[in-house]
Design a protein around this motif. Structure first.
Motif, PDB file in Angstrom:
ATOM      1  N   PRO A 168       0.822  -1.218   0.000  1.00  0.00           N
ATOM      2  CA  PRO A 168       0.000   0.000   0.000  1.00  0.00           C
ATOM      3  C   PRO A 168       0.851   1.260   0.000  1.00  0.00           C
ATOM      4  CG  PRO A 168      -0.025  -1.034   2.167  1.00  0.00           C
ATOM      5  CD  PRO A 168       0.719  -1.970   1.261  1.00  0.00           C
ATOM      6  N   GLU A 169       0.230   2.374  -0.349  1.00  0.00           N
ATOM      7  CA  GLU A 169       0.949   3.632  -0.524  1.00  0.00           C
ATOM      8  C   GLU A 169       1.688   4.056   0.740  1.00  0.00           C
ATOM      9  OE1 GLU A 169       2.447   6.553  -2.852  1.00  0.00           O
ATOM     10  OE2 GLU A 169       1.063   4.979  -3.519  1.00  0.00           O
ATOM     11  N   GLU A 170       1.053   3.936   1.910  1.00  0.00           N
ATOM     12  CA  GLU A 170       1.700   4.386   3.136  1.00  0.00           C
ATOM     13  C   GLU A 170       2.920   3.524   3.469  1.00  0.00           C
ATOM     14  OE1 GLU A 170       0.740   5.587   7.791  1.00  0.00           O
ATOM     15  OE2 GLU A 170      -0.878   4.901   6.476  1.00  0.00           O
ATOM     16  N   ALA A 171       2.822   2.219   3.235  1.00  0.00           N
ATOM     17  CA  ALA A 171       3.971   1.344   3.475  1.00  0.00           C
ATOM     18  C   ALA A 171       5.116   1.709   2.544  1.00  0.00           C
ATOM     19  CB  ALA A 171       3.573  -0.114   3.289  1.00  0.00           C
ATOM     20  N   TYR A 172       4.788   1.967   1.277  1.00  0.00           N
ATOM     21  CA  TYR A 172       5.813   2.373   0.321  1.00  0.00           C
ATOM     22  C   TYR A 172       6.467   3.689   0.754  1.00  0.00           C
ATOM     23  CZ  TYR A 172       7.928   4.300  -3.891  1.00  0.00           C
ATOM     24  OH  TYR A 172       8.810   4.867  -4.781  1.00  0.00           O
ATOM     25  N   ALA A 173       5.645   4.649   1.199  1.00  0.00           N
ATOM     26  CA  ALA A 173       6.179   5.954   1.609  1.00  0.00           C
ATOM     27  C   ALA A 173       7.108   5.815   2.806  1.00  0.00           C
ATOM     28  CB  ALA A 173       5.024   6.905   1.937  1.00  0.00           C
ATOM     29  N   ARG A 174       6.737   4.979   3.781  1.00  0.00           N
ATOM     30  CA  ARG A 174       7.600   4.779   4.953  1.00  0.00           C
ATOM     31  C   ARG A 174       8.901   4.095   4.550  1.00  0.00           C
ATOM     32  NH1 ARG A 174       4.000   3.159  10.289  1.00  0.00           N
ATOM     33  NH2 ARG A 174       2.540   4.917  10.177  1.00  0.00           N
ATOM     34  N   TRP A 175       8.784   3.097   3.675  1.00  0.00           N
ATOM     35  CA  TRP A 175       9.997   2.413   3.188  1.00  0.00           C
ATOM     36  C   TRP A 175      10.911   3.411   2.487  1.00  0.00           C
ATOM     37  CZ3 TRP A 175      11.254   1.968  -2.110  1.00  0.00           C
ATOM     38  CH2 TRP A 175      12.422   1.230  -2.367  1.00  0.00           C
ATOM     39  N   ARG A 176      10.339   4.220   1.617  1.00  0.00           N
ATOM     40  CA  ARG A 176      11.147   5.146   0.832  1.00  0.00           C
ATOM     41  C   ARG A 176      11.834   6.171   1.730  1.00  0.00           C
ATOM     42  NH1 ARG A 176      11.334   6.218  -5.192  1.00  0.00           N
ATOM     43  NH2 ARG A 176      12.753   7.976  -5.249  1.00  0.00           N
ATOM     44  N   GLU A 177      11.119   6.668   2.730  1.00  0.00           N
ATOM     45  CA  GLU A 177      11.719   7.624   3.647  1.00  0.00           C
ATOM     46  C   GLU A 177      12.863   6.989   4.425  1.00  0.00           C
ATOM     47  OE1 GLU A 177      10.423  10.709   7.250  1.00  0.00           O
ATOM     48  OE2 GLU A 177       8.967   9.283   6.429  1.00  0.00           O
ATOM     49  N   GLY A 178      12.680   5.745   4.862  1.00  0.00           N
ATOM     50  CA  GLY A 178      13.713   5.068   5.626  1.00  0.00           C
ATOM     51  C   GLY A 178      14.920   4.693   4.801  1.00  0.00           C
ATOM     52  N   ILE A 179      14.689   4.190   3.592  1.00  0.00           N
ATOM     53  CA  ILE A 179      15.802   3.698   2.782  1.00  0.00           C
ATOM     54  C   ILE A 179      16.624   4.848   2.203  1.00  0.00           C
ATOM     55  CG2 ILE A 179      14.729   3.537   0.480  1.00  0.00           C
ATOM     56  CD1 ILE A 179      16.800   0.788   2.253  1.00  0.00           C
ATOM     57  N   GLN A 180      16.042   6.043   2.129  1.00  0.00           N
ATOM     58  CA  GLN A 180      16.786   7.217   1.645  1.00  0.00           C
ATOM     59  C   GLN A 180      17.974   7.539   2.544  1.00  0.00           C
ATOM     60  OE1 GLN A 180      16.742   9.261  -0.915  1.00  0.00           O
ATOM     61  NE2 GLN A 180      14.788   8.949  -1.949  1.00  0.00           N
ATOM     62  N   GLU A 181      17.932   7.090   3.787  1.00  0.00           N
ATOM     63  CA  GLU A 181      19.039   7.366   4.708  1.00  0.00           C
ATOM     64  C   GLU A 181      20.272   6.536   4.377  1.00  0.00           C
ATOM     65  OE1 GLU A 181      20.340   9.582   8.202  1.00  0.00           O
ATOM     66  OE2 GLU A 181      18.722   9.770   6.738  1.00  0.00           O
ATOM     67  N   HIS A 182      20.093   5.447   3.635  1.00  0.00           N
ATOM     68  CA  HIS A 182      21.202   4.548   3.288  1.00  0.00           C
ATOM     69  C   HIS A 182      21.975   5.113   2.097  1.00  0.00           C
ATOM     70  CE1 HIS A 182      20.274   0.858   5.729  1.00  0.00           C
ATOM     71  NE2 HIS A 182      19.151   1.535   5.857  1.00  0.00           N
ATOM     72  N   ALA A 183      23.246   5.418   2.312  1.00  0.00           N
ATOM     73  CA  ALA A 183      24.062   6.017   1.255  1.00  0.00           C
ATOM     74  C   ALA A 183      24.131   5.131   0.016  1.00  0.00           C
ATOM     75  CB  ALA A 183      25.467   6.298   1.778  1.00  0.00           C
ATOM     76  N   PHE A 184      24.280   3.818   0.209  1.00  0.00           N
ATOM     77  CA  PHE A 184      24.408   2.928  -0.953  1.00  0.00           C
ATOM     78  C   PHE A 184      23.118   2.936  -1.764  1.00  0.00           C
ATOM     79  CE2 PHE A 184      21.962  -0.111   1.448  1.00  0.00           C
ATOM     80  CZ  PHE A 184      21.387  -0.948   0.494  1.00  0.00           C
ATOM     81  N   ALA A 185      21.964   2.995  -1.061  1.00  0.00           N
ATOM     82  CA  ALA A 185      20.677   2.961  -1.752  1.00  0.00           C
ATOM     83  C   ALA A 185      20.448   4.219  -2.570  1.00  0.00           C
ATOM     84  CB  ALA A 185      19.550   2.760  -0.743  1.00  0.00           C
ATOM     85  N   ARG A 186      21.010   5.329  -2.105  1.00  0.00           N
ATOM     86  CA  ARG A 186      20.902   6.584  -2.856  1.00  0.00           C
ATOM     87  C   ARG A 186      21.851   6.621  -4.057  1.00  0.00           C
ATOM     88  NH1 ARG A 186      21.415   8.854   2.456  1.00  0.00           N
ATOM     89  NH2 ARG A 186      23.519   9.538   1.914  1.00  0.00           N
TER      90      ARG A 186
END
Length: 230
Positions: A168-186
């Motif tokens: 769902p959209e909210e789960a995706y948004a939380r994942w995206r906000e969290g994973i943005q903190e990972h330098a490799f993922a960016r």
């Protein structure tokens, strides 16, 4: 959806990236998610010393867990040196006995990264160890009802998805906000745009099952028993 999920990855960031949207869905639905990172992943930066990147990775892992409402367990192993003996499997088994998950997620068993393969083996072996009586262990045994391998572009040898979880959209948004903190993922370590890749992948998989986004997994089959037995 499962009420309790344990996800076991080779490095900090692996399960956060691949299983993270599903874990966010679980916690949004009131369930419990536990991330087990087997190594720090501290050798994955082209300019930072491993000791420096290790501290950054620990911050990134906790930031992500907090953002999606998950619990974090980080095992004390170095990137590239995850052992394949009983020690790691026993640590995973201890988490399984305590959390008593409905679902265990880990890597596919064949990968370009040895730590990924060994984490998968430890997860499967750990699930087996958690399910059998151990008189020297006070915690009750627990058999995990379902084991899934997360889709990962680095673990695609023989991987064929057969299970899909709508995100769902909210789960995706939380994942995206969290994973943005990972330098490799960016894309700040070696340039691969992990966040864009997995965001697009969820949309592609969603098309297959009539959802806006979906995460893809492969059910544990014969490899579960081949790797988990005594």
């Amino acid at each position: 959806m499962a009420k309790t999920v344990v996800a076991v990855g080779g490095h900090i960031g692996d399960m956060e990236l691949t299983a993270g949207p599903t874990l966010a869905k679980v916690t949004l639905e009131g369930g419990r998610a536990v991330i087990v990172d087997c190594t720090y992943g501290e050798r994955g930066h082209p300019t930072l010393a491993p000791s420096v990147y290790r501290e950054q990775k620990l911050h990134e892992a906790q930031f992500f867990a907090d953002k999606i409402g998950a619990e974090l367990v980080t095992l004390d192993y170095s990137d590239g040196f995850l052992p394949d003996g009983e020690e790691v499997a026993e640590q995973v088994a201890a988490v399984i006995r305590e959390a008593r998950p409905d679902l265990l997620i880990t890597h596919w068993t064949r990968s370009m990264h040895r730590d990924h393969e060994r984490a998968a083996q430890a997860a499967l072996r750990g699930a087996f160890l958690a399910s059998i009586p151990m008189e020297e262990i006070a915690a009750e045994r627990h058999s995990v009802p379902q084991i899934l391998h997360a889709e990962n572009w680095e673990d695609m040898d023989g991987f064929e998805a057969d299970t899909f979880v709508a995100i769902p959209e909210e789960a995706y948004a939380r994942w995206r906000e969290g994973i943005q903190e990972h330098a490799f993922a960016r894309g700040e370590t070696y340039g691969f745009r992990f966040i864009d890749y997995y965001s697009a992948l969820m949309e592609v998989k969603g098309c297959l099952v009539g959802e806006k986004r979906a995460a893809a997994f492969k059910s544990a089959g014969t490899e579960k028993f081949a790797l988990a037995g005594p």
